[in-house]
Design a protein around this motif. Structure first.
Motif, PDB file in Angstrom:
ATOM      1  N   MET A 272       0.837  -1.203   0.000  1.00  0.00           N
ATOM      2  CA  MET A 272       0.000   0.000   0.000  1.00  0.00           C
ATOM      3  C   MET A 272       0.869   1.249   0.000  1.00  0.00           C
ATOM      4  O   MET A 272       2.013   1.221   0.473  1.00  0.00           O
ATOM      5  CB  MET A 272      -0.917  -0.005   1.237  1.00  0.00           C
ATOM      6  CG  MET A 272      -1.902  -1.154   1.271  1.00  0.00           C
ATOM      7  SD  MET A 272      -2.817  -1.264   2.836  1.00  0.00           S
ATOM      8  CE  MET A 272      -1.539  -1.906   3.931  1.00  0.00           C
ATOM      9  N   GLN A 273       0.309   2.318  -0.511  1.00  0.00           N
ATOM     10  CA  GLN A 273       1.004   3.597  -0.536  1.00  0.00           C
ATOM     11  C   GLN A 273       1.024   4.204   0.860  1.00  0.00           C
ATOM     12  O   GLN A 273       0.018   4.202   1.569  1.00  0.00           O
ATOM     13  CB  GLN A 273       0.338   4.565  -1.517  1.00  0.00           C
ATOM     14  CG  GLN A 273       1.181   5.758  -1.905  1.00  0.00           C
ATOM     15  CD  GLN A 273       2.435   5.367  -2.687  1.00  0.00           C
ATOM     16  OE1 GLN A 273       2.397   4.442  -3.502  1.00  0.00           O
ATOM     17  NE2 GLN A 273       3.532   6.059  -2.427  1.00  0.00           N
ATOM     18  N   TYR A 274       2.180   4.727   1.210  1.00  0.00           N
ATOM     19  CA  TYR A 274       2.371   5.281   2.550  1.00  0.00           C
ATOM     20  C   TYR A 274       3.145   6.578   2.389  1.00  0.00           C
ATOM     21  O   TYR A 274       4.365   6.605   2.429  1.00  0.00           O
ATOM     22  CB  TYR A 274       3.123   4.262   3.402  1.00  0.00           C
ATOM     23  CG  TYR A 274       3.560   4.755   4.761  1.00  0.00           C
ATOM     24  CD1 TYR A 274       2.649   5.269   5.669  1.00  0.00           C
ATOM     25  CD2 TYR A 274       4.904   4.682   5.139  1.00  0.00           C
ATOM     26  CE1 TYR A 274       3.053   5.702   6.909  1.00  0.00           C
ATOM     27  CE2 TYR A 274       5.322   5.109   6.386  1.00  0.00           C
ATOM     28  CZ  TYR A 274       4.400   5.627   7.266  1.00  0.00           C
ATOM     29  OH  TYR A 274       4.792   6.064   8.506  1.00  0.00           O
TER      30      TYR A 274
ATOM     31  N   GLU B 152       5.137   9.129   0.643  1.00  0.00           N
ATOM     32  CA  GLU B 152       6.006   9.009  -0.531  1.00  0.00           C
ATOM     33  C   GLU B 152       6.550   7.604  -0.694  1.00  0.00           C
ATOM     34  O   GLU B 152       7.169   7.279  -1.710  1.00  0.00           O
ATOM     35  CB  GLU B 152       7.186   9.997  -0.386  1.00  0.00           C
ATOM     36  CG  GLU B 152       6.765  11.461  -0.344  1.00  0.00           C
ATOM     37  CD  GLU B 152       6.161  11.910  -1.664  1.00  0.00           C
ATOM     38  OE1 GLU B 152       6.608  11.426  -2.714  1.00  0.00           O
ATOM     39  OE2 GLU B 152       5.223  12.739  -1.630  1.00  0.00           O
ATOM     40  N   ASN B 153       6.329   6.756   0.282  1.00  0.00           N
ATOM     41  CA  ASN B 153       6.892   5.410   0.284  1.00  0.00           C
ATOM     42  C   ASN B 153       5.794   4.354   0.174  1.00  0.00           C
ATOM     43  O   ASN B 153       4.622   4.657  -0.013  1.00  0.00           O
ATOM     44  CB  ASN B 153       7.720   5.200   1.558  1.00  0.00           C
ATOM     45  CG  ASN B 153       8.811   6.231   1.702  1.00  0.00           C
ATOM     46  OD1 ASN B 153       9.593   6.421   0.791  1.00  0.00           O
ATOM     47  ND2 ASN B 153       8.875   6.889   2.855  1.00  0.00           N
ATOM     48  N   LYS B 154       6.211   3.114   0.337  1.00  0.00           N
ATOM     49  CA  LYS B 154       5.273   1.994   0.347  1.00  0.00           C
ATOM     50  C   LYS B 154       5.443   1.204   1.628  1.00  0.00           C
ATOM     51  O   LYS B 154       6.526   1.143   2.208  1.00  0.00           O
ATOM     52  CB  LYS B 154       5.511   1.075  -0.859  1.00  0.00           C
ATOM     53  CG  LYS B 154       5.196   1.711  -2.199  1.00  0.00           C
ATOM     54  CD  LYS B 154       5.367   0.717  -3.335  1.00  0.00           C
ATOM     55  CE  LYS B 154       5.133   1.375  -4.690  1.00  0.00           C
ATOM     56  NZ  LYS B 154       3.744   1.831  -4.849  1.00  0.00           N
TER      57      LYS B 154
ATOM     58  N   ILE C 287      -2.467   5.661   5.399  1.00  0.00           N
ATOM     59  CA  ILE C 287      -2.305   4.585   4.421  1.00  0.00           C
ATOM     60  C   ILE C 287      -3.600   4.482   3.628  1.00  0.00           C
ATOM     61  O   ILE C 287      -4.669   4.245   4.196  1.00  0.00           O
ATOM     62  CB  ILE C 287      -1.986   3.245   5.113  1.00  0.00           C
ATOM     63  CG1 ILE C 287      -0.656   3.343   5.854  1.00  0.00           C
ATOM     64  CG2 ILE C 287      -1.954   2.110   4.102  1.00  0.00           C
ATOM     65  CD1 ILE C 287      -0.306   2.094   6.638  1.00  0.00           C
ATOM     66  N   LYS C 288      -3.512   4.679   2.330  1.00  0.00           N
ATOM     67  CA  LYS C 288      -4.711   4.710   1.495  1.00  0.00           C
ATOM     68  C   LYS C 288      -4.989   3.345   0.894  1.00  0.00           C
ATOM     69  O   LYS C 288      -4.162   2.781   0.193  1.00  0.00           O
ATOM     70  CB  LYS C 288      -4.545   5.753   0.381  1.00  0.00           C
ATOM     71  CG  LYS C 288      -4.411   7.180   0.899  1.00  0.00           C
ATOM     72  CD  LYS C 288      -4.264   8.175  -0.243  1.00  0.00           C
ATOM     73  CE  LYS C 288      -4.138   9.599   0.286  1.00  0.00           C
ATOM     74  NZ  LYS C 288      -3.983  10.581  -0.819  1.00  0.00           N
TER      75      LYS C 288
ATOM     76  N   VAL D 227      -5.529  -1.138  -3.383  1.00  0.00           N
ATOM     77  CA  VAL D 227      -5.100   0.249  -3.611  1.00  0.00           C
ATOM     78  C   VAL D 227      -5.579   0.721  -4.986  1.00  0.00           C
ATOM     79  O   VAL D 227      -5.932  -0.085  -5.832  1.00  0.00           O
ATOM     80  CB  VAL D 227      -3.567   0.371  -3.522  1.00  0.00           C
ATOM     81  CG1 VAL D 227      -3.114   0.090  -2.100  1.00  0.00           C
ATOM     82  CG2 VAL D 227      -2.884  -0.595  -4.490  1.00  0.00           C
TER      83      VAL D 227
END
Length: 401
Positions: free
Chosen positions: A39-41, A43-45, A171-172, A401
């Protein structure tokens, strides 16, 4: 709260290596019991490693009609594979998509590597394979899974502890999804058929005993194809204590017997109608699952109960010419429309058909034969609505996501 075994996952240690998933699949034949969801966090994952959560309130066990799921004193929820009938109902109740069919049509899932634990052979393969300690397990007093990227924990009370990222960045991910229920035609036929038969027999329309016996019997046999293990289907009534599916099959089957007996002696009318009523009520309760929001609302009981009368009252009016039945029909059709507007806003066709049926019912005050047009429209409306019910299922699942 009593301590039970469960998983612990730490976002801050996960390096998204997939070792946990690979180890599980290697050990158990690529059944995909464990998922690693990236998941996208900011700018990171980041990633979440998740399998069965061995919940405090395992709804899969509660709904299983065959009593094929058990929870032991350590908190491990296991499937008794020699008891499973392959109906898949447990998958409806689980909001974590933890249950998977094997190639033999038997339901399977993570059992915390039970044989390894009990036999002293080691810890779960997934935990053993994790190189950073991001995934672990142990005795947990209470699950901590109240995160925005998992379904509401009050549905099953999962016994998993999730340690969130230290940086408080959102976290999207989406946990509500839509899908079409597989192999649903038998279920559609049975629910619509039993409702029609109940309404028909309540008002003792011509040949009510025969209709009440044959339609539920035929459609019940059609619905059996939802189970993958036909040779074990007798187990479908093994969990009358908690499974509404067990109750539905038992009550409906007994009603068929009493309807046949009523052909010989009409004294059996009342137990037949009572049993089929209990069968329809059980049908409603089967679908009242918090894990499926498109079913868990007021439209489900309104639709199922409404169908009993919308498909029978036009015939009752034509035979009796009593305006009270026509008024009752119009009220029910109006309630169904209101319910559709509130709960199922996208289903405009049902509203249009019901509205036309109301107009025809009013015309039938002067031309009684017109009521047959309403009867046809009502059967079409109820069938279309039930098809949408199975084809556009909104359910809780793993984050996407």
């Amino acid at each position: 709260m009593e301590r039970k075994l469960g998983f612990i996952f730490d976002h801050n240690k996960c390096i998204i290596c997939n070792a946990c998933v690979d180890a599980c699949n290697k050990a158990y034949g690529n059944l995909n019991w464990r998922s690693l969801i990236v998941m996208q966090y900011g700018e990171n994952k980041t990633a979440l490693s998740i399998a069965c959560n061995h919940c405090d309130n395992p709804t899969c066990m509660e709904v299983c009609p065959a009593n094929a799921i058990e929870k032991n004193e350590m908190g491990i929820v296991r499937i008794k594979e020699d008891s499973c009938i392959g109906c898949g109902f447990c998958t409806w109740a689980c909001p974590y998509e933890a249950l998977k069919f094997n190639n033999n049509g038997i339901m399977t899932k993570c059992h915390l590597c039970y044989d390894r634990l009990i036999g002293g052979k080691g810890i779960p393969y997934c935990v053993e394979a994790c190189p950073t300690g991001a995934l672990s397990f142990g005795w947990i007093e209470k699950g901590e899974a109240n995160v925005e990227y998992l379904p509401p924990e009050n549905i099953t009370k999962p016994r998993i502890v999730i340690k969130k990222p230290e940086d408080k960045v959102e976290i999207k991910a989406n946990v509500l999804h839509r899908k079409k229920e597989e192999n649903y035609l038998g279920l559609l036929a049975f629910t619509i058929g039993s409702e029609f038969a109940l309404g028909y027999s309540i008002f003792k329309l011509p040949f009510w005993s025969l209709i009440g016996a044959l339609i539920p019997l035929i459609t019940l046999l059609l619905s059996i194809n939802h189970a993958k293990k036909f040779n074990r289907f007798y187990r479908v009534i093994y969990n009358l204590k908690t499974s509404w599916l067990s109750r539905e099959v038992l009550f409906s089957s007994l009603s068929v017997l009493f309807y046949f007996l009523s052909i010989i002696n009409q004294a059996f009318y009342y137990p037949a109608v009572i049993l089929l009523t209990l069968g329809v009520i059980s049908s409603i309760m089967i679908y009242m699952l918090k894990s499926r929001p498109s079913w868990y609302n007021s439209d489900t009981p309104i639709s199922f109960l409404g169908a009993i009368f919308t498909m029978s009252l036009p015939l009752v009016y034509y035979i009796t010419h009593s305006y009270i039945y026509l008024l009752f029909l119009i009220v029910i059709l109006a309630i169904e429309n209101i319910s559709t507007i509130i709960n199922r806003k996208g289903l405009k066709t049902r509203i249009v058909i019901n509205t036309i049926s109301i107009i025809l019912s009013l015309i039938a005050l002067f031309i009684p034969q017109i009521i047959f047009g309403s009867e046809i429209l009502n059967i079409v409306s109820e069938t279309m609505n039930r098809r949408e019910f199975y084809e556009k299922v909104i359910y809780y699942g793993l984050p996407k996501v």
